[in-house]
Write a protein that holds these residues in place. Sequence first.
Motif, PDB file in Angstrom:
ATOM      1  N   TRP A   1      48.759  46.049 -29.130  1.00  0.00           N
ATOM      2  CA  TRP A   1      49.316  44.694 -29.065  1.00  0.00           C
ATOM      3  C   TRP A   1      48.213  43.680 -28.736  1.00  0.00           C
ATOM      4  CZ3 TRP A   1      49.486  41.771 -24.462  1.00  0.00           C
ATOM      5  CH2 TRP A   1      50.119  40.534 -24.593  1.00  0.00           C
ATOM      6  N   ALA A   2      47.401  44.014 -27.719  1.00  0.00           N
ATOM      7  CA  ALA A   2      46.359  43.076 -27.296  1.00  0.00           C
ATOM      8  C   ALA A   2      45.342  42.879 -28.409  1.00  0.00           C
ATOM      9  CB  ALA A   2      45.672  43.590 -26.028  1.00  0.00           C
ATOM     10  N   LEU A   3      44.982  43.970 -29.085  1.00  0.00           N
ATOM     11  CA  LEU A   3      43.997  43.849 -30.163  1.00  0.00           C
ATOM     12  C   LEU A   3      44.566  43.044 -31.331  1.00  0.00           C
ATOM     13  CD1 LEU A   3      42.449  47.423 -30.083  1.00  0.00           C
ATOM     14  CD2 LEU A   3      41.233  45.301 -29.630  1.00  0.00           C
ATOM     15  N   ARG A   4      45.854  43.236 -31.616  1.00  0.00           N
ATOM     16  CA  ARG A   4      46.492  42.433 -32.668  1.00  0.00           C
ATOM     17  C   ARG A   4      46.520  40.966 -32.278  1.00  0.00           C
ATOM     18  NH1 ARG A   4      49.237  44.875 -36.783  1.00  0.00           N
ATOM     19  NH2 ARG A   4      49.890  47.039 -36.459  1.00  0.00           N
ATOM     20  N   LYS A   5      46.867  40.737 -31.029  1.00  0.00           N
ATOM     21  CA  LYS A   5      46.957  39.374 -30.506  1.00  0.00           C
ATOM     22  C   LYS A   5      45.598  38.690 -30.651  1.00  0.00           C
ATOM     23  CE  LYS A   5      50.249  37.122 -28.252  1.00  0.00           C
ATOM     24  NZ  LYS A   5      51.340  36.765 -29.150  1.00  0.00           N
ATOM     25  N   ALA A   6      44.534  39.456 -30.363  1.00  0.00           N
ATOM     26  CA  ALA A   6      43.195  38.881 -30.436  1.00  0.00           C
ATOM     27  C   ALA A   6      42.612  38.961 -31.841  1.00  0.00           C
ATOM     28  CB  ALA A   6      42.276  39.602 -29.454  1.00  0.00           C
ATOM     29  N   ALA A   7      43.437  39.378 -32.795  1.00  0.00           N
ATOM     30  CA  ALA A   7      43.057  39.372 -34.205  1.00  0.00           C
ATOM     31  C   ALA A   7      41.840  40.229 -34.528  1.00  0.00           C
ATOM     32  CB  ALA A   7      42.841  37.944 -34.697  1.00  0.00           C
ATOM     33  N   VAL A   8      41.702  41.348 -33.837  1.00  0.00           N
ATOM     34  CA  VAL A   8      40.648  42.289 -34.228  1.00  0.00           C
ATOM     35  C   VAL A   8      41.230  43.636 -34.630  1.00  0.00           C
ATOM     36  CG1 VAL A   8      38.494  41.570 -33.178  1.00  0.00           C
ATOM     37  CG2 VAL A   8      40.228  42.658 -31.768  1.00  0.00           C
ATOM     38  N   TRP A   9      42.545  43.773 -34.528  1.00  0.00           N
ATOM     39  CA  TRP A   9      43.155  45.081 -34.752  1.00  0.00           C
ATOM     40  C   TRP A   9      42.775  45.650 -36.118  1.00  0.00           C
ATOM     41  CZ3 TRP A   9      45.107  49.182 -32.681  1.00  0.00           C
ATOM     42  CH2 TRP A   9      45.899  50.049 -33.427  1.00  0.00           C
ATOM     43  N   GLU A  10      42.886  44.818 -37.155  1.00  0.00           N
ATOM     44  CA  GLU A  10      42.628  45.322 -38.493  1.00  0.00           C
ATOM     45  C   GLU A  10      41.205  45.856 -38.625  1.00  0.00           C
ATOM     46  OE1 GLU A  10      44.807  45.829 -40.810  1.00  0.00           O
ATOM     47  OE2 GLU A  10      46.404  45.000 -39.542  1.00  0.00           O
ATOM     48  N   GLU A  11      40.283  45.211 -37.889  1.00  0.00           N
ATOM     49  CA  GLU A  11      38.877  45.610 -38.034  1.00  0.00           C
ATOM     50  C   GLU A  11      38.525  46.868 -37.241  1.00  0.00           C
ATOM     51  OE1 GLU A  11      36.522  41.710 -37.570  1.00  0.00           O
ATOM     52  OE2 GLU A  11      38.650  41.208 -37.575  1.00  0.00           O
ATOM     53  N   VAL A  12      39.251  47.115 -36.171  1.00  0.00           N
ATOM     54  CA  VAL A  12      38.840  48.220 -35.298  1.00  0.00           C
ATOM     55  C   VAL A  12      39.847  49.370 -35.250  1.00  0.00           C
ATOM     56  CG1 VAL A  12      37.498  46.683 -33.837  1.00  0.00           C
ATOM     57  CG2 VAL A  12      39.850  47.239 -33.204  1.00  0.00           C
ATOM     58  N   LYS A  13      40.982  49.252 -35.945  1.00  0.00           N
ATOM     59  CA  LYS A  13      42.042  50.237 -35.717  1.00  0.00           C
ATOM     60  C   LYS A  13      41.621  51.658 -36.073  1.00  0.00           C
ATOM     61  CE  LYS A  13      44.253  49.428 -40.130  1.00  0.00           C
ATOM     62  NZ  LYS A  13      45.392  48.830 -40.824  1.00  0.00           N
ATOM     63  N   ASP A  14      40.629  51.773 -36.986  1.00  0.00           N
ATOM     64  CA  ASP A  14      40.212  53.117 -37.385  1.00  0.00           C
ATOM     65  C   ASP A  14      39.102  53.677 -36.508  1.00  0.00           C
ATOM     66  OD1 ASP A  14      41.986  53.007 -39.486  1.00  0.00           O
ATOM     67  OD2 ASP A  14      40.527  51.890 -40.706  1.00  0.00           O
ATOM     68  N   ARG A  15      38.593  52.878 -35.629  1.00  0.00           N
ATOM     69  CA  ARG A  15      37.484  53.394 -34.800  1.00  0.00           C
ATOM     70  C   ARG A  15      37.651  52.964 -33.343  1.00  0.00           C
ATOM     71  NH1 ARG A  15      32.663  49.206 -35.886  1.00  0.00           N
ATOM     72  NH2 ARG A  15      33.857  47.561 -36.893  1.00  0.00           N
TER      73      ARG A  15
END
Lengths: 428, 326, 255
Positions: free
Chosen positions: C130-144
Amino acid sequence: MSQSGTDKTEEKTANALASHRRDKLRGSESRMNTDRWFRRICVMVAAVSVIILLFLLGSIIQQGVPSLSTTLLTGTPEPDPSQAGAWPAIAGTIWVCSICALVTLPVGIGTALLIEEFKPRSRWGSRIFSLIQLNISNLAGVPSVVYGILGLTAFVSMFSLFGVDKNGIQGFEVGAKYFDQFTNLASDPFLSMGMEGVEERYFLAPVADRADPPTIPKQGMTIFEYQNDQLNPVKISVVGPEDLPPTDPVELSLAIDANALPGRISEKAWYYFRLPFGRGVLSGALTLMLVILPVIIISSQEALRSVPSSLRDGARGLGATPWQVIWNITLPAAAPGIMTGSILAMSRAIGETAPILIIAGIVYIRNAPHHLMDSYTVLPLQIYNWTSRPQEEFHSIAAAGIVVLLGILLSFNAIAVILRHRMQNKIN
Amino acid sequence: MSQPVAVPDPTKIALESRAKSLLNRPRRRLAATRFSEIGIYVALICCGLFSLLITVSIIGVLLTETTRFFQFDEVTLSNFLGSAEWTPNLGEPKSFGIWGLISGTLLVTGIAMAFALPLGLVTAIYLSEYAPRQIRNFLKPILEVLAGIPTVVYGFFALMTITPFLQWVHEGFNVYNAMSAGLAVGILCFPTVCSLAEDALQSVPKTLRDGALGLGGTRFDATVKVILPAALSGIISAFLLAVARAIGETMIVALAAGSRPQATLDPRNEIQTMTGFMVQMAGGDVSNFGTEYFSMYAVAFTLFLITLALTMMGNVVRGRFRETYE
Amino acid sequence: MANQSTNAIEASNLNAWYGDFQALNSISLQIPKNEVTAFIGPSGCGKSTLLRWFNRMNDTIHSASATGDLRLGDIDLLSSATDVVDLRRRVGIVFQKANPFPKSIFENVAFGPRLHMKLNKTELQDLVEWALRKAAVWEEVKDRLNAPALGLSGGQQQRLCIARAIATGPEILLMDEPCSALDPASTLAIEDLMDELRSQYTIVIVTHNMQQASRCSDKTAFFFEGKVIEFNSTEKIFTTPNAKQTEDYVRGKFG
């Protein structure tokens, strides 16, 4: 401060300029020559250090390697040079240095954490802190032999706080069982003359208190014998001065003289502990702790200082308490540096001889230590012992011992270098 | 360009509400953490005070035992401080003149420093100002290895290699002599001098160096006229710390210098240093708690005072130097 | 004066020092709830100092001291009795230079929740996502998520730091020049992010970038030499400021 630095820079540059002008009048040819010669001298001197190292290692390897053998690693320090080994010394080194590491690392890292991470705000607090800091840098300069003297007084005899009681017994102890040891009549060659199957046997009578007077043999007393590493009760007969000694070989083996004087022996458990510590492993470890504590504190401080404060701020900003910041962020980040420093400090402890020599003396040790109060020797001390003997053969064994010691230390250093290298890679 | 119409993602909405409920849960209570924090802080303070305790007990032990030494009838302060006769064991008239040992220490230290200081300084200059990278990378680990070798190894080296060499050069050398021990102590101190002096040279600001070179000076000019004077206090502190180390060095002198205390300047002679005497005492020559045993504490106290003074001076000078340039 | 409940932080007559140097001079202002407030002004004007007093980051600077009144709800921010640890749970901070911990991406975001909440594994994973999505980095880091955070680019690192701050569940988010070390693309991403977050958080941002302040803040305070020269709606500050100094500064005449 930076202001005065700049002034100095300018002043120095101006001086250099002036001397440059003078030199120009003298001609630059000679100046270039001086420079060239100086460079040559430098290279020569630097080469000397390499040559010394090669010479040192070479002479030791040349003397030591031929004497390297498994006997050296596993044997006991026999008086015959060809059979002498250093196993008790190696075991002693392992014991002393592991215990030293166990007690020194927490205290040393704790002190470094206190100084670096808990800087006080009050004026008095910061005064005490700078006193501690000054004290540590001075402690680092105290010769190790002085720590040996301190260890001798503080740990071996514990300031003579534990007085000697009327039976000549000192201090306090736990984990020891005492026995009075009797030999059977069969050990008297006169009585066992001409008998078959008579062997010398030892019987142990338990002693309730180490201060008790020697046990007097009585008919039907509880007495044990060591068989297959176990204490087994045995039935013995006591032969008085008026009685005739038994003629049966078995009976004779189980008989003791009513007037026999036993020898007091003790069996010490692995947790045996006494105060004062005496010349045991624990005294040695604690004394080495005094020697390397300042080293560990100073290197840990440097490692902690190299952790960027932005990391601490980050954790603090998330609501971490001071200790949570240290435990989760600062310590892990500083760990490689602290470990490098600690390994180097431990390799110093392994090679340290003088304080151990002061507190343990030169004693003949045949066994590896079994408990914290056991007497011990360490590898460098064994090397010293062999070196100071007149016989040539012992010198070769000493050299072989040095090769072993240097091997251990070099592998320690290699680990430290690898760690440091990894750490630098991580930062880059 | 048209923005894509935002379609609310059901999983995202579910996540949002779940996160909300998680964040609204009661937080961990701080009281327990607080309590253990205080405990840890107290433990750390104890660690810090431990180092002070070490100093206090060193001074306390040495002072009380030295006092006890001076209470013996055969010991007088004037004899201790005014005589060079150190004969605790031999002969009937015992004499405890500390100068007999100090002179030995000074002789060994003098020889060691005559060797280590110039060599260490020149090597430091070479490493800091001249040496190409590869040579630096090669020499620095060698210095570290030299610094990590236990002193008993140097003692062995002195007795087994240096002494025979000296005797081969000149027949007058005793089996145990000050020269051999001094040279070994010099080799021991060499890396200390070298790395501390190099640190001092390296911390001279680059601007000074560039200034001198930019004016057309050779490297030698820059080094001798600008950098050395600027790093002088740092170098002096390196020297002081090295001298303190040499004075306190034990195993080399115990093995190679001998055990006859005498005030001599002849490096071929057998001598005894303060540290050598302490090792001899503790090593089992004396078992009773007589005068000679307590004289060990008096010697230790003297040694402690001398090295403490040198270390403190060295640290003060170094502190000043750092203040100027860092 | 505005209604109590609409203000997140209130300062009145606040003075702050570093040793003998007075960094803040009788500051009085109210930070409104659920809005973005920007602090602008030339370097050394005290805006970062004020920000750092909001969650007591100045506590580690030994010479720092303050007088006056500074309140967050009913908490006295200047009192030495205030529980700073609890305060910092409620007031998150993002620094000028991204400072991810030398741990994995997941561990970075999980750091705060682990300290403050009792969560099981899936709950923690949900919160981190949730926090990573909120900060708009989820898509970039979700695989690592288990890769080291230091391997991310500067902009990603800064958004990770924002995610890390959000994951603790703060009410107020302080941002100390969060974009000054970033490239324009990352800056834009973070500005979008602030826009997204403004409905749920009170955001205070210190910035040197005039455009940034005008783009993404509701209110703006102009600081000069330790004083608040003007505090008003952003539109007003950038179009018709009251003070001459403000006008000169926003027009780029100095600073």
